[in-house]
Scaffold this active site. Structure first.
Site, PDB file in Angstrom:
ATOM      1  N   LYS A   1      25.499 -32.450 -30.679  1.00 50.48           N
ATOM      2  CA  LYS A   1      26.302 -31.756 -29.692  1.00 50.48           C
ATOM      3  C   LYS A   1      27.634 -31.307 -30.276  1.00 50.48           C
ATOM      4  O   LYS A   1      28.246 -30.380 -29.795  1.00 50.48           O
ATOM      5  CB  LYS A   1      26.624 -32.695 -28.497  1.00 50.48           C
ATOM      6  CG  LYS A   1      25.461 -33.220 -27.746  1.00 50.48           C
ATOM      7  CD  LYS A   1      26.005 -34.098 -26.596  1.00 50.48           C
ATOM      8  CE  LYS A   1      24.964 -35.037 -26.136  1.00 50.48           C
ATOM      9  NZ  LYS A   1      25.541 -36.064 -25.226  1.00 50.48           N
TER      10      LYS A   1
ATOM     11  N   ASP B   1      31.462 -35.842 -42.761  1.00 47.55           N
ATOM     12  CA  ASP B   1      32.059 -37.153 -42.976  1.00 47.55           C
ATOM     13  C   ASP B   1      31.419 -37.760 -44.236  1.00 47.55           C
ATOM     14  O   ASP B   1      31.821 -37.440 -45.348  1.00 47.55           O
ATOM     15  CB  ASP B   1      31.799 -37.971 -41.706  1.00 47.55           C
ATOM     16  CG  ASP B   1      32.480 -39.315 -41.697  1.00 47.55           C
ATOM     17  OD1 ASP B   1      33.548 -39.447 -42.291  1.00 47.55           O
ATOM     18  OD2 ASP B   1      31.945 -40.256 -41.071  1.00 47.55           O
TER      19      ASP B   1
END
Ligand code: IMP
Ligand code: MG
Length: 185
Positions: A53, A113
């Site tokens: 999302k 990340d």
């Protein structure tokens, strides 16, 4: 808007520590990247694929900043493991549902990340033979990288902190903040 004003305008969310990137900075960077994509892909079949999302806001903003014919796709992936740490393999929970072989594909991602998610998504999408595949990420945390992965374009490089806003969540909240902020975990 100064950061003091932003801190007091967090829609009632708590735990906001510091605003890292303002709404204006994000808008300017997205507009500039939209102009760059417009020139690079003019005359070519282009599909922007947002990873749900987290990237839904960035992908939509970037899509609107592209001023040539362009199609949109979405894919949802979930990393194995829980919490805020990605564990190295990903599950496709919703696929694009389109043949991407006739398209130049740009993956629009919210943040890189450890790099596991994007490395795996790129591996999967390359097997489908797009005309080309590039990754544009809103945010990049290079200090946290566990696999050798580099986005083609990253709009902002940030330090090792957990951030929210512009689609990024903490416990499914904070996605609607218009700026990028660090949360107090
Ligand atoms: P990676 O596989 O470790 O690169 O994980 C990337 C995904 O982890 C992103 O698409 C986000 O959904 C999530 N993530 C990583 N860092 C943050 C953060 O600081 N805030 C919110 N979500 C994050
Ligand atoms: Mg994401």
């Amino acid at each position: 808007m100064n950061s003091e004003a932003q801190i007091t305008d967090c829609f009632g969310y708590e735990c906001i520590k510091k605003v890292l990137i303002s709404e204006d900075e994000i808008k300017a960077a997205v507009a500039a990247e939209g102009r760059r994509i417009t020139e690079e892909y003019r005359g070519k079949p282009l599909m922007i694929v947002g990873l749900l999302k987290g990237s839904f806001i960035f992908a939509a903003d970037l899509f609107r900043a592209v001023k040539i014919p362009c199609e949109m796709g979405f894919m949802a992936v979930s990393s194995y493991g829980s919490g805020s740490v990605s564990k190295g393999s990903v599950d496709i929970t919703m696929d694009i549902g389109r043949d991407i072989s006739g398209y130049h594909v740009i993956i629009a991602e919210d943040i890189i990340d450890t790099g596991h998610t994007l490395a795996e998504v790129c591996r999967i999408l390359r097997q489908r033979s797009p005309l080309s595949l590039k990754v544009v990420t809103l945010l990049d945390k290079p200090e946290r990288r566990e696999v050798d992965f580099k986005a083609d374009v990253s709009l902002f490089t940030i330090p090792d902190a957990f951030v929210v806003g512009c689609g990024l969540d903490y416990g499914e909240k904070y996605r609607n903040l218009p700026f990028i902020a660090e949360v107090e975990l």
